[in-house]
Design a protein around this motif. Structure first.
Motif, PDB file in Angstrom:
ATOM      1  N   TRP B  10     107.784  -0.086 -11.584  1.00  0.00           N
ATOM      2  CA  TRP B  10     106.650  -0.526 -12.374  1.00  0.00           C
ATOM      3  C   TRP B  10     106.994  -0.530 -13.854  1.00  0.00           C
ATOM      4  N   ARG B  11     107.716   0.487 -14.260  1.00  0.00           N
ATOM      5  CA  ARG B  11     108.058   0.593 -15.679  1.00  0.00           C
ATOM      6  C   ARG B  11     108.992  -0.540 -16.101  1.00  0.00           C
ATOM      7  N   GLU B  12     109.760  -1.033 -15.134  1.00  0.00           N
ATOM      8  CA  GLU B  12     110.690  -2.106 -15.479  1.00  0.00           C
ATOM      9  C   GLU B  12     109.968  -3.387 -15.857  1.00  0.00           C
ATOM     10  N   GLN B  13     108.725  -3.518 -15.408  1.00  0.00           N
ATOM     11  CA  GLN B  13     107.989  -4.730 -15.723  1.00  0.00           C
ATOM     12  C   GLN B  13     107.609  -4.703 -17.188  1.00  0.00           C
ATOM     13  N   SER B  14     108.183  -5.625 -17.941  1.00  0.00           N
ATOM     14  CA  SER B  14     108.018  -5.545 -19.385  1.00  0.00           C
ATOM     15  C   SER B  14     106.759  -6.230 -19.892  1.00  0.00           C
ATOM     16  N   LEU B  15     106.241  -7.160 -19.118  1.00  0.00           N
ATOM     17  CA  LEU B  15     105.162  -7.984 -19.659  1.00  0.00           C
ATOM     18  C   LEU B  15     103.820  -7.673 -19.016  1.00  0.00           C
ATOM     19  N   GLY B  16     103.674  -6.480 -18.521  1.00  0.00           N
ATOM     20  CA  GLY B  16     102.431  -6.186 -17.837  1.00  0.00           C
ATOM     21  C   GLY B  16     102.269  -7.146 -16.676  1.00  0.00           C
ATOM     22  N   ARG B  17     103.377  -7.335 -15.981  1.00  0.00           N
ATOM     23  CA  ARG B  17     103.384  -8.304 -14.900  1.00  0.00           C
ATOM     24  C   ARG B  17     102.226  -8.065 -13.953  1.00  0.00           C
ATOM     25  N   ARG B  18     101.815  -9.111 -13.316  1.00  0.00           N
ATOM     26  CA  ARG B  18     100.644  -9.064 -12.467  1.00  0.00           C
ATOM     27  C   ARG B  18     100.922  -8.356 -11.144  1.00  0.00           C
ATOM     28  N   LEU B  19     102.179  -7.999 -10.915  1.00  0.00           N
ATOM     29  CA  LEU B  19     102.587  -7.640  -9.570  1.00  0.00           C
ATOM     30  C   LEU B  19     101.934  -6.389  -9.015  1.00  0.00           C
ATOM     31  N   PHE B  20     101.744  -5.395  -9.850  1.00  0.00           N
ATOM     32  CA  PHE B  20     101.551  -4.087  -9.257  1.00  0.00           C
ATOM     33  C   PHE B  20     100.174  -3.522  -9.401  1.00  0.00           C
ATOM     34  N   LEU B  21      99.833  -2.750  -8.427  1.00  0.00           N
ATOM     35  CA  LEU B  21      98.625  -1.962  -8.542  1.00  0.00           C
ATOM     36  C   LEU B  21      98.731  -1.167  -9.822  1.00  0.00           C
ATOM     37  N   ARG B  22      97.671  -1.135 -10.534  1.00  0.00           N
ATOM     38  CA  ARG B  22      97.697  -0.381 -11.768  1.00  0.00           C
ATOM     39  C   ARG B  22      97.834   1.101 -11.421  1.00  0.00           C
ATOM     40  N   VAL B  23      98.855   1.702 -11.914  1.00  0.00           N
ATOM     41  CA  VAL B  23      99.114   3.089 -11.569  1.00  0.00           C
ATOM     42  C   VAL B  23      98.926   3.965 -12.797  1.00  0.00           C
ATOM     43  N   SER B  24      97.973   3.581 -13.601  1.00  0.00           N
ATOM     44  CA  SER B  24      97.814   4.278 -14.878  1.00  0.00           C
ATOM     45  C   SER B  24      97.525   5.757 -14.672  1.00  0.00           C
ATOM     46  N   ALA B  25      96.781   6.057 -13.627  1.00  0.00           N
ATOM     47  CA  ALA B  25      96.455   7.459 -13.399  1.00  0.00           C
ATOM     48  C   ALA B  25      97.729   8.246 -13.125  1.00  0.00           C
ATOM     49  N   ALA B  26      98.565   7.678 -12.266  1.00  0.00           N
ATOM     50  CA  ALA B  26      99.808   8.368 -11.941  1.00  0.00           C
ATOM     51  C   ALA B  26     100.730   8.425 -13.163  1.00  0.00           C
ATOM     52  N   SER B  27     100.736   7.338 -13.928  1.00  0.00           N
ATOM     53  CA  SER B  27     101.553   7.334 -15.137  1.00  0.00           C
ATOM     54  C   SER B  27     101.059   8.394 -16.101  1.00  0.00           C
ATOM     55  N   ALA B  28      99.752   8.457 -16.212  1.00  0.00           N
ATOM     56  CA  ALA B  28      99.169   9.446 -17.102  1.00  0.00           C
ATOM     57  C   ALA B  28      99.578  10.848 -16.662  1.00  0.00           C
ATOM     58  N   ALA B  29      99.667  11.031 -15.351  1.00  0.00           N
ATOM     59  CA  ALA B  29     100.063  12.340 -14.859  1.00  0.00           C
ATOM     60  C   ALA B  29     101.479  12.660 -15.317  1.00  0.00           C
ATOM     61  N   SER B  30     102.372  11.676 -15.193  1.00  0.00           N
ATOM     62  CA  SER B  30     103.756  11.897 -15.600  1.00  0.00           C
ATOM     63  C   SER B  30     103.819  12.228 -17.083  1.00  0.00           C
ATOM     64  N   ALA B  47      92.421  15.839 -15.493  1.00  0.00           N
ATOM     65  CA  ALA B  47      93.209  15.853 -14.261  1.00  0.00           C
ATOM     66  C   ALA B  47      93.250  14.458 -13.661  1.00  0.00           C
ATOM     67  N   PRO B  48      94.411  13.806 -13.689  1.00  0.00           N
ATOM     68  CA  PRO B  48      94.492  12.471 -13.126  1.00  0.00           C
ATOM     69  C   PRO B  48      94.655  12.551 -11.616  1.00  0.00           C
TER      70      PRO B  48
END
Lengths: 285, 244
Positions: B10-30, B47-48
């Protein structure tokens, strides 16, 4: 000619616009058509003339289809001994749904201030009301298997015609919503009729398949078969214009994603052209 | 947490590509974990929920939604085909083989539509449609499960189609072509369970201006019905438009 016919079919607007939310929509289509007229009168017009791509044309063609289906089930239910007692309720339900669809489409036209076409006197023999014409659909109101074969083809035609016309309804989200829902009900009808035929020994699946036994028709009635299932064997689907989906790249034995050859085309119900649909519908009027 | 191998992709997607479920919660956790290691003065992180998956907005979200439905059905029918109940007749097994095949086509095609490169994981590796609440060891249980899924998906598609934009007509038509096959599935399974129960009043409106039209369900309603099967993951359709 569709532009003129659209304008002709728009009845004089009653003074009260408030009760008719769809009126504005079809009027809008009419205005757009009028605006396009000078360009439309150019060389491209003849090619476009038989393409039904306005909301009005879509709704009237769907209304003709629904009236035809309703008439078939009404007459079949009235034909003594045609439908086995155990299946009477099924066909009463089919008739009821078609009647409800007719009512809905009629109301949509009326609410738009458009003229509702007169219902034709349908002739299910294929003789088009002329006794000296050859019978194209023998025994459909006296032999249950022949009746079911015609019912299946008309239901399949219905699924495909709704599919073709759905996105021609561009200005009325409520009408589009209804058309998408009716589209699905027609598919359930087709699946049921196909179940009944399979129960009577016909090799047919609930979805059009390469493995279905062909319904043999005389050449003059072949357009009905074309309208019902022609092109269903299509194994090519595009995600974008001119870019076929490379199914072979990801339906693999290795990944347990391989499917039977016929499954690929079965998985997609195809649309048809409005011209072919109209030619098939015209066999009965 | 370490199971979430999709995060690097997901992080490799540079342009906010449409591909992925938004994993902001999990990212926020990291991020929160890293921050916590750096400094104890970091504000208390909310707590995410690492199991929260939010569908993207617009057409990409709808493709994802359809993909999840195909996963649900393909998983179920694969199990039936692999281990059919002894009282499921040969004719019925043939139908379930077809259902399995169709849903595999949908699942793999939608996966391709979401990510044509095939290089990215679209879901967490431990994401699964759980069959534990179905009884797939008897004919009655299989048909009940199939009817539940097919009715749900048949009801989902007209609402989904209303939301798909015309920006990619081929893609929209593809979903339209699938919608009636799902309706056919639903009627077929109904008729296997109770002959003549196709298109009955449970699934078709019987009164009012919508009489004769399929009863539909919004993405939120459908995902709520499937929530127990996707647990512990929670799928949110909050970014999708609501059909009107």
């Amino acid at each position: 000619m569709k532009l003129i016919s659209l304008l002709d079919h728009l009845a004089a607007a009653p003074a009260d616009q408030s009760a008719a939310p769809r009126r504005a929509v079809l009027r809008q289509v009419g205005s757009a058509a009028l605006a396009a007229l000078p360009l439309g009168l150019g060389a491209s017009l003849p090619a476009a003339a038989d393409t039904k791509d306005t909301s009005y044309d879509a709704v009237t063609q769907l209304l003709l289809l629904e009236r035809l289906q309703r008439a078939l089930y009404t007459r079949a239910l009235a034909a003594p001994g045609l439908i086995p007692l155990t299946q009477l309720a099924d066909f009463q339900r089919l008739r009821l749904h078609q009647d409800q669809h007719v009512a809905f489409l009629t109301e949509a036209l009326q609410a738009a201030g458009a003229i509702v076409p007169t219902e034709p006197a349908f002739d299910f023999s294929g003789r088009r009301g002329v006794v000296t014409n050859p019978v194209l659909f023998p025994n459909v109101l006296s032999n249950f298997d022949d009746f079911l074969a015609l019912a299946q083809q008309l239901e399949d035609l219905g699924v495909r015609l709704y599919k073709t016309q759905a996105f021609n309804i561009t200005n009325d989200s409520q009408l589009l919503k209804a058309v998408l829902r009716i589209h699905a009900v027609e598919a359930q009808h087709s699946a049921h009729v196909r179940s009944l035929r399979r129960g009577r020994g016909v090799a047919v699946k609930n979805w059009p398949s390469d493995t279905d036994a062909a319904i043999v028709r005389p050449a003059a009635a072949q357009v009905l078969t074309t309208a019902a299932t022609g092109g269903e064997e299509n194994p090519i689907q595009n995600l974008k214009a001119g870019m076929p989906i490379p199914f072979a790249n990801f339906l693999l034995i290795r990944d347990n994603t391989a499917v039977r050859d016929s499954a690929l085309s079965e998985a997609f119900d195809e649309p048809l052209t409005t011209t072919v649909a109209q030619a098939a519908l015209n066999l009965f009027v | 947490m370490s199971d979430h191998s999709y995060l690097p992709a997901w992080r490799e997607q540079s342009l906010g590509r449409r591909l992925f479920l938004r994993v902001s919660a999990a990212s926020a956790a990291s991020v929160a974990l890293v921050a916590a290691g750096c400094s104890s003065s970091t504000p208390e992180p909310v707590a995410p929920d690492p199991f929260q998956l939010t569908l993207p907005s617009g057409d990409p979200g709808l493709l994802y939604y359809a993909y999840l439905l195909a996963i649900a059905q393909a998983t179920t029918y694969q199990k039936v085909v692999d281990a059919p109940p002894t009282d499921l007749t040969p004719a019925e097994r043939a139908i379930f083989a077809d259902l399995r095949d169709h849903e595999i086509v949908y699942r793999e095609m939608l996966k391709y539509a979401i990510d044509p490169t095939g290089a990215n994981a679209l879901l967490p590796t431990d994401f699964a449609f759980k069959l534990t609440s179905f009884t797939l060891t008897t004919r009655a249980g299989v048909l009940a499960a199939a009817q539940q899924l097919e009715d749900l998906v048949a009801a989902a598609y007209p609402a989904l189609l209303q939301l798909v934009t015309s920006s990619n007509p081929q893609q929209r038509t593809l979903l339209l072509k699938m919608s009636t096959v799902h309706a056919r599935h639903a009627a077929t399974v109904h008729d296997l369970l109770v002959p003549g129960s196709f298109a009955n009043n449970d699934i078709v409106e019987s009164t009012g201006t919508l009489a004769g039209q399929l009863r539909t369900k919004t993405p939120t309603e459908v995902l709520a019905a499937l929530a127990p099967f996707f647990a512990p993951f929670v799928i949110s359709a909050a970014n999708l438009a609501t059909p009107i």
